[in-house]
Write an enzyme that holds these catalytic residues in place. Structure first.
Site, mmCIF file in Angstrom:
data_model
loop_
_atom_site.group_PDB
_atom_site.id
_atom_site.type_symbol
_atom_site.label_atom_id
_atom_site.label_comp_id
_atom_site.label_asym_id
_atom_site.label_seq_id
_atom_site.Cartn_x
_atom_site.Cartn_y
_atom_site.Cartn_z
ATOM 1 N N PHE A 31 46.667 -42.559 -133.526
ATOM 2 C CA PHE A 31 46.440 -42.741 -132.092
ATOM 3 C C PHE A 31 45.949 -44.153 -131.788
ATOM 4 O O PHE A 31 46.222 -44.687 -130.720
ATOM 5 C CB PHE A 31 45.439 -41.707 -131.575
ATOM 6 C CG PHE A 31 46.086 -40.472 -131.002
ATOM 7 C CD1 PHE A 31 47.220 -39.937 -131.593
ATOM 8 C CD2 PHE A 31 45.570 -39.838 -129.887
ATOM 9 C CE1 PHE A 31 47.827 -38.801 -131.077
ATOM 10 C CE2 PHE A 31 46.165 -38.708 -129.359
ATOM 11 C CZ PHE A 31 47.301 -38.189 -129.957
ATOM 12 N N ARG A 78 40.544 -38.054 -140.151
ATOM 13 C CA ARG A 78 40.480 -39.502 -140.288
ATOM 14 C C ARG A 78 39.125 -39.956 -140.828
ATOM 15 O O ARG A 78 39.027 -40.984 -141.515
ATOM 16 C CB ARG A 78 40.788 -40.187 -138.952
ATOM 17 C CG ARG A 78 39.916 -39.786 -137.763
ATOM 18 C CD ARG A 78 40.538 -40.286 -136.477
ATOM 19 N NE ARG A 78 39.739 -40.089 -135.273
ATOM 20 C CZ ARG A 78 39.774 -38.998 -134.506
ATOM 21 N NH1 ARG A 78 40.546 -37.981 -134.860
ATOM 22 N NH2 ARG A 78 39.037 -38.918 -133.405
ATOM 23 N N GLU A 105 34.101 -37.375 -133.147
ATOM 24 C CA GLU A 105 34.194 -38.361 -132.081
ATOM 25 C C GLU A 105 33.875 -37.704 -130.743
ATOM 26 O O GLU A 105 33.998 -36.479 -130.577
ATOM 27 C CB GLU A 105 35.605 -38.966 -132.060
ATOM 28 C CG GLU A 105 35.896 -39.969 -130.951
ATOM 29 C CD GLU A 105 34.966 -41.172 -130.973
ATOM 30 O OE1 GLU A 105 33.770 -40.992 -130.658
ATOM 31 O OE2 GLU A 105 35.426 -42.290 -131.273
ATOM 32 N N HIS A 107 34.396 -36.295 -127.178
ATOM 33 C CA HIS A 107 35.555 -35.605 -126.599
ATOM 34 C C HIS A 107 35.954 -36.324 -125.309
ATOM 35 O O HIS A 107 35.152 -36.401 -124.369
ATOM 36 C CB HIS A 107 35.204 -34.151 -126.313
ATOM 37 C CG HIS A 107 36.395 -33.265 -126.096
ATOM 38 N ND1 HIS A 107 37.420 -33.583 -125.230
ATOM 39 C CD2 HIS A 107 36.734 -32.069 -126.639
ATOM 40 C CE1 HIS A 107 38.327 -32.627 -125.241
ATOM 41 N NE2 HIS A 107 37.940 -31.694 -126.088
#
Length: 267
Positions: A31, A78, A105, A107
Protein backbone atom coordinates in the site's frame (compact mmCIF):
# COMPACT_ATOMS: atom_id res chain seq x y z
CA UNK A 1 42.37 16.48 44.97
CA UNK A 2 40.78 17.86 41.79
CA UNK A 3 42.15 14.89 39.85
CA UNK A 4 40.60 12.38 42.28
CA UNK A 5 37.23 14.13 42.10
CA UNK A 6 37.43 13.95 38.29
CA UNK A 7 38.38 10.24 38.46
CA UNK A 8 35.54 9.49 40.86
CA UNK A 9 33.09 11.25 38.53
CA UNK A 10 34.30 9.25 35.54
CA UNK A 11 34.14 5.96 37.45
CA UNK A 12 30.62 6.78 38.57
CA UNK A 13 29.58 7.38 34.94
CA UNK A 14 31.24 4.14 33.86
CA UNK A 15 29.45 2.14 36.55
CA UNK A 16 26.02 3.56 35.73
CA UNK A 17 23.79 0.72 34.58
CA UNK A 18 21.85 1.47 31.42
CA UNK A 19 19.77 -0.43 28.91
CA UNK A 20 18.65 0.36 25.38
CA UNK A 21 15.32 0.12 23.62
CA UNK A 22 15.06 0.15 19.82
CA UNK A 23 11.93 1.27 17.98
CA UNK A 24 11.72 0.55 14.27
CA UNK A 25 9.00 1.18 11.71
CA UNK A 26 8.44 -1.78 9.37
CA UNK A 27 9.56 -1.79 5.75
CA UNK A 28 7.49 -0.40 2.90
CA UNK A 29 4.24 -2.27 2.23
CA UNK A 30 2.34 -2.83 -1.00
CA UNK A 31 0.00 0.00 0.00
CA UNK A 32 2.95 2.35 0.59
CA UNK A 33 4.00 1.85 -3.04
CA UNK A 34 0.55 2.91 -4.21
CA UNK A 35 0.44 5.76 -1.65
CA UNK A 36 -2.75 4.39 -0.09
CA UNK A 37 -4.08 4.64 3.43
CA UNK A 38 -3.47 1.19 4.91
CA UNK A 39 -4.25 1.10 8.63
CA UNK A 40 -5.70 -2.26 9.69
CA UNK A 41 -5.62 -3.77 6.20
CA UNK A 42 -3.05 -6.57 6.31
CA UNK A 43 -0.83 -5.46 3.43
CA UNK A 44 2.42 -7.43 3.13
CA UNK A 45 5.86 -5.99 2.65
CA UNK A 46 6.67 -4.97 -0.91
CA UNK A 47 9.90 -6.17 -2.55
CA UNK A 48 11.36 -2.76 -1.77
CA UNK A 49 10.18 -3.12 1.84
CA UNK A 50 12.12 -6.36 2.13
CA UNK A 51 15.19 -4.61 0.71
CA UNK A 52 14.74 -1.76 3.19
CA UNK A 53 14.93 -4.24 6.04
CA UNK A 54 17.99 -5.91 4.50
CA UNK A 55 19.90 -2.78 3.48
CA UNK A 56 18.80 -0.12 5.98
CA UNK A 57 17.69 -1.66 9.28
CA UNK A 58 19.93 -4.71 9.52
CA UNK A 59 23.30 -3.04 8.69
CA UNK A 60 22.54 -0.21 11.14
CA UNK A 61 21.71 -2.66 13.93
CA UNK A 62 24.69 -4.89 13.14
CA UNK A 63 27.17 -2.00 13.01
CA UNK A 64 25.94 -0.80 16.40
CA UNK A 65 26.30 -4.35 17.75
CA UNK A 66 22.76 -4.29 19.12
CA UNK A 67 21.38 -7.60 20.36
CA UNK A 68 17.89 -8.48 21.57
CA UNK A 69 16.18 -10.74 24.07
CA UNK A 70 12.63 -10.10 22.88
CA UNK A 71 10.89 -8.41 19.96
CA UNK A 72 7.44 -6.84 20.00
CA UNK A 73 5.37 -6.57 16.82
CA UNK A 74 1.75 -6.09 15.87
CA UNK A 75 -0.37 -8.90 14.43
CA UNK A 76 -0.17 -7.32 10.97
CA UNK A 77 2.14 -9.19 8.61
CA UNK A 78 4.25 -6.20 7.53
CA UNK A 79 5.32 -5.72 11.14
CA UNK A 80 5.97 -9.41 11.81
CA UNK A 81 7.77 -9.93 8.47
CA UNK A 82 10.18 -7.10 9.19
CA UNK A 83 10.91 -8.49 12.66
CA UNK A 84 11.53 -11.98 11.29
CA UNK A 85 13.88 -10.69 8.59
CA UNK A 86 15.91 -8.75 11.13
CA UNK A 87 16.22 -11.65 13.55
CA UNK A 88 17.11 -14.08 10.78
CA UNK A 89 19.88 -11.94 9.32
CA UNK A 90 21.29 -11.06 12.75
CA UNK A 91 21.52 -14.82 13.44
CA UNK A 92 19.13 -14.66 16.36
CA UNK A 93 15.96 -16.21 14.92
CA UNK A 94 15.49 -17.92 18.31
CA UNK A 95 14.55 -14.60 19.93
CA UNK A 96 10.81 -14.65 20.73
CA UNK A 97 8.42 -12.29 18.97
CA UNK A 98 5.48 -11.07 21.04
CA UNK A 99 2.56 -10.08 18.81
CA UNK A 100 -0.01 -7.68 20.19
CA UNK A 101 -3.03 -6.25 18.35
CA UNK A 102 -2.71 -3.04 20.36
CA UNK A 103 0.48 -2.33 18.38
CA UNK A 104 -1.44 -2.32 15.08
CA UNK A 105 -1.30 0.76 12.92
CA UNK A 106 -3.90 3.43 13.53
CA UNK A 107 -7.23 2.53 11.87
CA UNK A 108 -7.82 5.00 9.03
CA UNK A 109 -11.53 4.27 8.78
CA UNK A 110 -13.17 4.79 5.41
CA UNK A 111 -9.92 6.23 4.03
CA UNK A 112 -8.56 2.67 4.00
CA UNK A 113 -7.58 1.71 0.46
CA UNK A 114 -7.85 5.28 -0.87
CA UNK A 115 -4.93 7.00 -2.58
CA UNK A 116 -3.81 9.96 -0.49
CA UNK A 117 -3.49 12.25 -3.49
CA UNK A 118 -7.03 11.47 -4.69
CA UNK A 119 -8.39 12.16 -1.19
CA UNK A 120 -6.44 15.44 -1.11
CA UNK A 121 -7.84 16.45 -4.50
CA UNK A 122 -11.37 15.80 -3.22
CA UNK A 123 -11.21 17.19 0.33
CA UNK A 124 -8.17 19.46 0.19
CA UNK A 125 -4.64 18.97 1.46
CA UNK A 126 -5.35 20.69 4.77
CA UNK A 127 -8.12 18.21 5.61
CA UNK A 128 -6.00 15.22 4.58
CA UNK A 129 -3.09 16.39 6.69
CA UNK A 130 -5.50 16.85 9.61
CA UNK A 131 -6.65 13.25 9.18
CA UNK A 132 -3.04 12.05 8.84
CA UNK A 133 -1.35 14.14 11.52
CA UNK A 134 -3.96 15.85 13.70
CA UNK A 135 -3.93 14.63 17.29
CA UNK A 136 -7.70 14.43 17.77
CA UNK A 137 -8.93 14.36 14.18
CA UNK A 138 -10.78 11.09 13.44
CA UNK A 139 -11.26 10.01 9.80
CA UNK A 140 -14.74 8.93 8.67
CA UNK A 141 -15.52 5.44 10.07
CA UNK A 142 -15.12 2.55 7.67
CA UNK A 143 -18.39 1.59 5.98
CA UNK A 144 -19.63 -1.77 4.75
CA UNK A 145 -19.30 -0.65 1.14
CA UNK A 146 -15.55 -0.12 1.60
CA UNK A 147 -13.88 -3.02 -0.21
CA UNK A 148 -11.69 -3.70 2.84
CA UNK A 149 -14.46 -3.64 5.47
CA UNK A 150 -15.11 -7.38 5.60
CA UNK A 151 -11.50 -8.45 5.05
CA UNK A 152 -10.56 -6.40 8.11
CA UNK A 153 -13.54 -7.23 10.32
CA UNK A 154 -13.37 -10.97 9.61
CA UNK A 155 -9.58 -11.34 9.68
CA UNK A 156 -8.69 -14.03 12.27
CA UNK A 157 -5.56 -12.10 13.29
CA UNK A 158 -7.94 -9.78 15.14
CA UNK A 159 -9.71 -12.53 17.09
CA UNK A 160 -8.20 -11.29 20.35
CA UNK A 161 -9.59 -7.78 19.93
CA UNK A 162 -12.52 -7.29 22.32
CA UNK A 163 -15.65 -6.49 20.34
CA UNK A 164 -16.20 -3.24 22.23
CA UNK A 165 -12.62 -2.14 21.42
CA UNK A 166 -12.63 -2.99 17.71
CA UNK A 167 -12.21 0.41 16.03
CA UNK A 168 -13.90 1.67 12.88
CA UNK A 169 -11.59 4.71 12.77
CA UNK A 170 -9.00 6.23 15.08
CA UNK A 171 -7.26 9.51 15.76
CA UNK A 172 -3.60 9.71 16.76
CA UNK A 173 -4.81 10.35 20.33
CA UNK A 174 -6.81 7.12 20.32
CA UNK A 175 -3.76 5.23 19.07
CA UNK A 176 -1.60 6.78 21.81
CA UNK A 177 -4.10 5.56 24.43
CA UNK A 178 -4.29 2.07 22.88
CA UNK A 179 -0.52 1.68 22.90
CA UNK A 180 -0.03 2.87 26.49
CA UNK A 181 -0.62 -0.49 28.27
CA UNK A 182 1.86 -2.22 25.96
CA UNK A 183 4.43 0.51 26.55
CA UNK A 184 4.09 -0.05 30.30
CA UNK A 185 4.79 -3.76 29.77
CA UNK A 186 7.78 -3.01 27.55
CA UNK A 187 9.13 -0.48 30.04
CA UNK A 188 9.08 -3.13 32.75
CA UNK A 189 10.99 -5.48 30.42
CA UNK A 190 13.61 -2.82 29.73
CA UNK A 191 14.09 -2.06 33.41
CA UNK A 192 14.48 -5.76 34.19
CA UNK A 193 17.41 -5.69 31.76
CA UNK A 194 15.78 -7.22 28.67
CA UNK A 195 17.06 -5.88 25.37
CA UNK A 196 13.90 -5.01 23.45
CA UNK A 197 13.22 -4.28 19.77
CA UNK A 198 9.78 -2.93 18.87
CA UNK A 199 9.02 -3.48 15.20
CA UNK A 200 5.87 -1.44 14.69
CA UNK A 201 4.00 1.02 12.45
CA UNK A 202 4.42 4.73 11.78
CA UNK A 203 1.66 6.03 14.04
CA UNK A 204 2.46 3.47 16.76
CA UNK A 205 6.10 4.61 16.68
CA UNK A 206 4.90 8.20 17.11
CA UNK A 207 2.70 7.13 20.03
CA UNK A 208 5.71 5.46 21.66
CA UNK A 209 7.82 8.57 21.08
CA UNK A 210 5.23 10.64 22.93
CA UNK A 211 5.10 8.20 25.85
CA UNK A 212 8.89 7.94 26.10
CA UNK A 213 9.87 11.56 25.51
CA UNK A 214 6.83 13.17 27.10
CA UNK A 215 6.41 15.65 24.27
CA UNK A 216 3.24 17.67 23.79
CA UNK A 217 0.22 16.78 21.68
CA UNK A 218 1.09 19.61 19.31
CA UNK A 219 4.73 18.55 18.95
CA UNK A 220 3.91 14.89 18.20
CA UNK A 221 1.81 15.99 15.22
CA UNK A 222 5.05 17.12 13.56
CA UNK A 223 7.02 13.93 14.24
CA UNK A 224 7.56 11.68 11.23
CA UNK A 225 9.14 8.23 11.35
CA UNK A 226 10.88 6.82 8.24
CA UNK A 227 10.70 3.11 7.43
CA UNK A 228 13.38 0.77 8.78
CA UNK A 229 15.47 3.41 10.56
CA UNK A 230 16.29 2.14 14.08
CA UNK A 231 15.51 4.73 16.77
CA UNK A 232 17.53 3.99 19.91
CA UNK A 233 16.73 5.10 23.44
CA UNK A 234 19.04 4.56 26.39
CA UNK A 235 17.63 4.42 29.93
CA UNK A 236 19.36 4.82 33.27
CA UNK A 237 18.25 1.75 35.21
CA UNK A 238 18.85 3.49 38.54
CA UNK A 239 16.89 6.69 37.98
CA UNK A 240 14.51 5.48 35.26
CA UNK A 241 15.34 8.52 33.14
CA UNK A 242 16.53 8.82 29.59
CA UNK A 243 20.24 9.11 28.94
CA UNK A 244 20.53 11.77 26.25
CA UNK A 245 18.25 12.09 23.25
CA UNK A 246 17.02 9.41 20.85
CA UNK A 247 19.53 8.39 18.19
CA UNK A 248 18.46 7.46 14.66
CA UNK A 249 20.95 4.95 13.29
CA UNK A 250 22.13 5.17 9.70
CA UNK A 251 23.08 7.68 7.04
CA UNK A 252 21.73 11.03 8.26
CA UNK A 253 21.11 12.47 4.79
CA UNK A 254 19.10 9.36 3.85
CA UNK A 255 17.11 9.68 7.08
CA UNK A 256 16.34 13.37 6.40
CA UNK A 257 15.19 12.59 2.86
CA UNK A 258 12.98 9.68 3.93
CA UNK A 259 11.50 11.66 6.83
CA UNK A 260 10.46 14.43 4.41
CA UNK A 261 8.82 11.84 2.15
CA UNK A 262 6.80 10.47 5.05
CA UNK A 263 5.59 13.97 5.96
CA UNK A 264 4.41 14.75 2.42
CA UNK A 265 1.08 13.62 0.94
CA UNK A 266 2.85 12.45 -2.21
CA UNK A 267 1.57 11.90 -5.73
Amino acid sequence: MVFFKFLKSKLSQFMTKTNRLVILRHGESDFNIENKFCGWHDAPLSEFGVQEALTVAIPALAQSQLEFDVVYSSVLSRSRQTAELILSKLNCAYVPIKEDWRLCERHYGNLTGCRKRMVADRYGEEQVQAWRRGYDCVPPPIEENNRYFYTICSNPIFDDVPREEFPLAESLHMCVDRVKPVWKEVRREVFKGSRVLMCVHGTVARALVQHIEGISNEAIEKVNIPNCVPRVYEFDLTTGGLVGAAINLGDQEYIRRKTAQVAAIGD
